[in-house]
Design an enzyme around this catalytic site. Structure first.
Site, PDB file in Angstrom:
ATOM      1  N   LYS A  39      -2.025  -2.903   7.756  1.00 41.85           N
ATOM      2  CA  LYS A  39      -3.284  -2.313   7.950  1.00 41.85           C
ATOM      3  C   LYS A  39      -4.009  -3.489   9.173  1.00 41.85           C
ATOM      4  O   LYS A  39      -4.997  -3.314   9.777  1.00 41.85           O
ATOM      5  CB  LYS A  39      -4.088  -2.505   6.602  1.00 41.85           C
ATOM      6  CG  LYS A  39      -5.567  -1.873   6.728  1.00 41.85           C
ATOM      7  CD  LYS A  39      -6.276  -1.693   5.447  1.00 41.85           C
ATOM      8  CE  LYS A  39      -7.678  -1.174   5.285  1.00 41.85           C
ATOM      9  NZ  LYS A  39      -8.187  -0.984   4.084  1.00 41.85           N
ATOM     10  N   ARG A  67       0.835  -1.328  -0.135  1.00 41.20           N
ATOM     11  CA  ARG A  67      -0.096  -0.014   0.128  1.00 41.20           C
ATOM     12  C   ARG A  67       0.882   1.182   0.106  1.00 41.20           C
ATOM     13  O   ARG A  67       2.286   1.234   0.476  1.00 41.20           O
ATOM     14  CB  ARG A  67      -0.707   0.012   1.309  1.00 41.20           C
ATOM     15  CG  ARG A  67      -1.855  -1.190   1.196  1.00 41.20           C
ATOM     16  CD  ARG A  67      -2.520  -1.269   2.680  1.00 41.20           C
ATOM     17  NE  ARG A  67      -3.639  -2.341   2.823  1.00 41.20           N
ATOM     18  CZ  ARG A  67      -3.102  -3.452   3.384  1.00 41.20           C
ATOM     19  NH1 ARG A  67      -2.070  -3.516   4.023  1.00 41.20           N
ATOM     20  NH2 ARG A  67      -4.006  -4.505   3.357  1.00 41.20           N
ATOM     21  N   ARG A 100      -1.221  -2.612  -6.715  1.00 39.61           N
ATOM     22  CA  ARG A 100      -1.464  -3.563  -5.663  1.00 39.61           C
ATOM     23  C   ARG A 100      -2.340  -4.723  -6.343  1.00 39.61           C
ATOM     24  O   ARG A 100      -2.258  -6.134  -6.038  1.00 39.61           O
ATOM     25  CB  ARG A 100      -2.294  -3.006  -4.397  1.00 39.61           C
ATOM     26  CG  ARG A 100      -2.377  -4.001  -3.374  1.00 39.61           C
ATOM     27  CD  ARG A 100      -2.813  -3.229  -2.200  1.00 39.61           C
ATOM     28  NE  ARG A 100      -3.756  -3.979  -1.108  1.00 39.61           N
ATOM     29  CZ  ARG A 100      -3.002  -4.884  -0.341  1.00 39.61           C
ATOM     30  NH1 ARG A 100      -1.575  -4.984  -0.287  1.00 39.61           N
ATOM     31  NH2 ARG A 100      -3.658  -5.399   0.694  1.00 39.61           N
ATOM     32  N   HIS A 158      -3.172   1.600  -5.764  1.00 42.60           N
ATOM     33  CA  HIS A 158      -4.005   0.252  -5.686  1.00 42.60           C
ATOM     34  C   HIS A 158      -4.061  -0.406  -7.057  1.00 42.60           C
ATOM     35  O   HIS A 158      -4.271  -1.566  -6.859  1.00 42.60           O
ATOM     36  CB  HIS A 158      -5.156   0.709  -4.991  1.00 42.60           C
ATOM     37  CG  HIS A 158      -5.369   0.317  -3.657  1.00 42.60           C
ATOM     38  ND1 HIS A 158      -4.391   0.682  -2.613  1.00 42.60           N
ATOM     39  CD2 HIS A 158      -6.221  -0.614  -2.831  1.00 42.60           C
ATOM     40  CE1 HIS A 158      -4.815   0.022  -1.507  1.00 42.60           C
ATOM     41  NE2 HIS A 158      -5.866  -0.548  -1.624  1.00 42.60           N
ATOM     42  N   HIS A 196      -3.573  -9.063   3.624  1.00 43.78           N
ATOM     43  CA  HIS A 196      -5.293  -8.615   3.604  1.00 43.78           C
ATOM     44  C   HIS A 196      -5.411  -9.040   5.055  1.00 43.78           C
ATOM     45  O   HIS A 196      -5.140 -10.174   5.731  1.00 43.78           O
ATOM     46  CB  HIS A 196      -5.886  -9.668   3.013  1.00 43.78           C
ATOM     47  CG  HIS A 196      -5.966  -9.054   1.540  1.00 43.78           C
ATOM     48  ND1 HIS A 196      -6.090  -9.871   0.281  1.00 43.78           N
ATOM     49  CD2 HIS A 196      -5.701  -7.742   0.833  1.00 43.78           C
ATOM     50  CE1 HIS A 196      -6.094  -9.172  -0.801  1.00 43.78           C
ATOM     51  NE2 HIS A 196      -5.873  -8.141  -0.538  1.00 43.78           N
ATOM     52  N   TYR A 218     -10.687 -11.526  -6.158  1.00 44.58           N
ATOM     53  CA  TYR A 218      -9.993 -11.766  -7.317  1.00 44.58           C
ATOM     54  C   TYR A 218     -10.049 -13.187  -7.982  1.00 44.58           C
ATOM     55  O   TYR A 218      -9.582 -13.428  -8.979  1.00 44.58           O
ATOM     56  CB  TYR A 218      -8.462 -11.816  -6.959  1.00 44.58           C
ATOM     57  CG  TYR A 218      -8.065 -10.455  -6.509  1.00 44.58           C
ATOM     58  CD1 TYR A 218      -7.618  -9.309  -7.227  1.00 44.58           C
ATOM     59  CD2 TYR A 218      -8.277 -10.324  -5.078  1.00 44.58           C
ATOM     60  CE1 TYR A 218      -7.300  -8.089  -6.804  1.00 44.58           C
ATOM     61  CE2 TYR A 218      -7.768  -8.915  -4.486  1.00 44.58           C
ATOM     62  CZ  TYR A 218      -7.341  -7.839  -5.571  1.00 44.58           C
ATOM     63  OH  TYR A 218      -7.052  -6.785  -4.957  1.00 44.58           O
TER      64      TYR A 218
END
Length: 420
Positions: A296, A271, A369, A366, A392, A401
């Site tokens: 995150k 990120r 990413r 992103h 994640h 995805y």
């Protein structure tokens, strides 16, 4: 330090005869250390000398007292140097041209450092709901990034109330809340709409609990429907990645920096804020690996240092990164010399995607990413492995995805459909 920029001794003598000469010279040293070009010194020193003369004539005898005369000086400067200014923008440029170096010099003299000037808005509704900020941080345990989103959306709500003449939260009604949502959501992304409504509902529930509003109006704000796995990730092909990287001119220090950043984004799916926080200590050259902290999900990750990434980083460290005691890895290319920001990371990705002629919805950090994750999905890595690799928080973030094969759909879209 003056001798480095001025040849004539008489010029240096005139500057040093100024009562703020020690502060001006220290400021020149600071500009030199921050990578300012010589033309900035030649442009700013005369302004500072004029300010010193102005402040002394108005009774100032020290830097603190002089700081009280900045606004008067910029007004005086504007009157003398902006007679031909025809627009507010031109006048603003002249004011900033005079005021910025003066403020920086006095801040350095008084505080010992020059920090970026950032206008921070107060948290909205502090007068009527003073405990809401503490509620978000302590009771809900939100991080500052999440608190910022509440502040952003509630500022929009406060601005709307001010625009329609509502002065108190006690005048809220379901019709008014519905009108605010209808007025705000056009042009917003689906997730932004949901976040706006969610923040407003939390605030209204808190207001009812604390007696700020007489009834619980949270139910009057409907949450937009948002279906899990509804979106298609905005990834690009690996050929497009090569085109984007080829668009970087690595002959300059900025190009070397941008190339290294793009490789980190697309190789490891980092990120923007994770790239910003990288320091020299995060790279273990001996073991050929690097770490990413404060992810995150609240953990940190260690990655093997790919050869192409290592070469790009070495090229930047040797030929692009400024000489500084700050341990951050990536820096701005223009003065003052400061670590790069998250917004700049996204801007870099956006610029090179556009430069390479790559069409993608909302191009930015992103995008790369998503491209990293999609490439791992196409290589049939387990979802748990991929989720851990890119940090994640939930397996659901990775599942999106798997619902389509991006490459296969592109082939179908470009074909004539006969194979179907």
């Amino acid at each position: 330090m003056f001798e480095r920029y001025y040849i004539k001794p008489s010029t240096i003598d005139r500057i040093r005869a100024n009562w703020l000469a020690p502060q001006i010279e220290r400021y020149v040293e600071w500009m030199d250390g921050q990578g300012y070009a010589g033309r900035n010194v030649f442009h700013r020193v005369p302004i500072l000398c004029q300010f010193a003369k102005f402040a002394r004539e108005h009774g100032a005898t020290d830097p603190v007292a002089a700081s009280l005369h900045i606004e008067a000086f910029t007004t005086h400067w504007l009157a003398e140097h902006c007679a031909g200014c025809k627009t507010d923008e031109a006048r603003h440029r002249v004011l900033n041209d005079a005021g910025s170096p003066v403020r920086q010099m006095l801040q350095l003299a008084i505080d010992g450092d020059v920090k970026p000037k950032r206008s921070t808005k107060p948290f909205p509704f502090q007068e009527e709901a003073p405990g809401f900020l503490r509620y978000l941080r302590e009771e809900r345990g939100l991080r500052e990034t999440s608190v910022y989103h509440y502040q952003h959306y509630l500022n929009r709500f406060r601005a709307y109330l001010h625009r329609i003449g509502v002065a108190s939260l006690g005048h809220l009604s379901p019709a008014l809340l519905a009108a605010f949502v209808v007025d705000s959501v056009p042009g917003m992304a689906r997730t932004s709409r949901r976040n706006l409504c969610g923040a407003l509902r939390v605030f209204l529930r808190y207001g009812y609990r604390e007696g700020v509003v007489s009834e619980n109006l949270a139910s009057a704000v409907g949450m937009p429907q948002s279906y899990r796995l509804a979106d298609v990730p905005r990834s690009i092909t690996w050929d497009e990645v090569r085109r984007m990287l080829a668009a970087v001119d690595r002959r300059s220090g900025g190009g070397r920096r941008d190339y290294a950043i793009l490789l980190l984004l697309v190789t490891y799916g980092l990120r923007a804020h994770e790239v910003v926080k990288l320091t020299l200590e995060d790279i273990d050259w001996e073991r050929e690996r690097f770490q990413v902290s404060e992810r995150k999900a609240g953990h940190w990750s260690v990655y093997p240092l790919a050869g192409v990434v290592a070469e790009a980083l070495i090229d930047y460290l040797k030929n692009g990164r400024p000489q500084t005691t700050d341990r951050h890895l990536f820096f701005r290319t223009i003065a003052p010399r400061r670590p790069i920001s998250s917004a700049a990371i996204s801007s870099i990705a956006h610029r090179y995607l556009i430069k390479a002629g790559i069409q993608v919805h909302r191009p930015g950090a992103h995008t790369l990413r998503h491209t990293c994750v999609q490439r791992l999905i196409d290589a049939e890595f387990p979802l748990k492995t991929i989720g851990d690799y890119v940090g994640h928080r939930s397996p659901d973030s990775t599942k999106i995805y798997t619902k389509v094969s991006i490459a296969a759909l592109r082939e179908v879209a470009m074909g004539d459909g006969e194979l179907l």
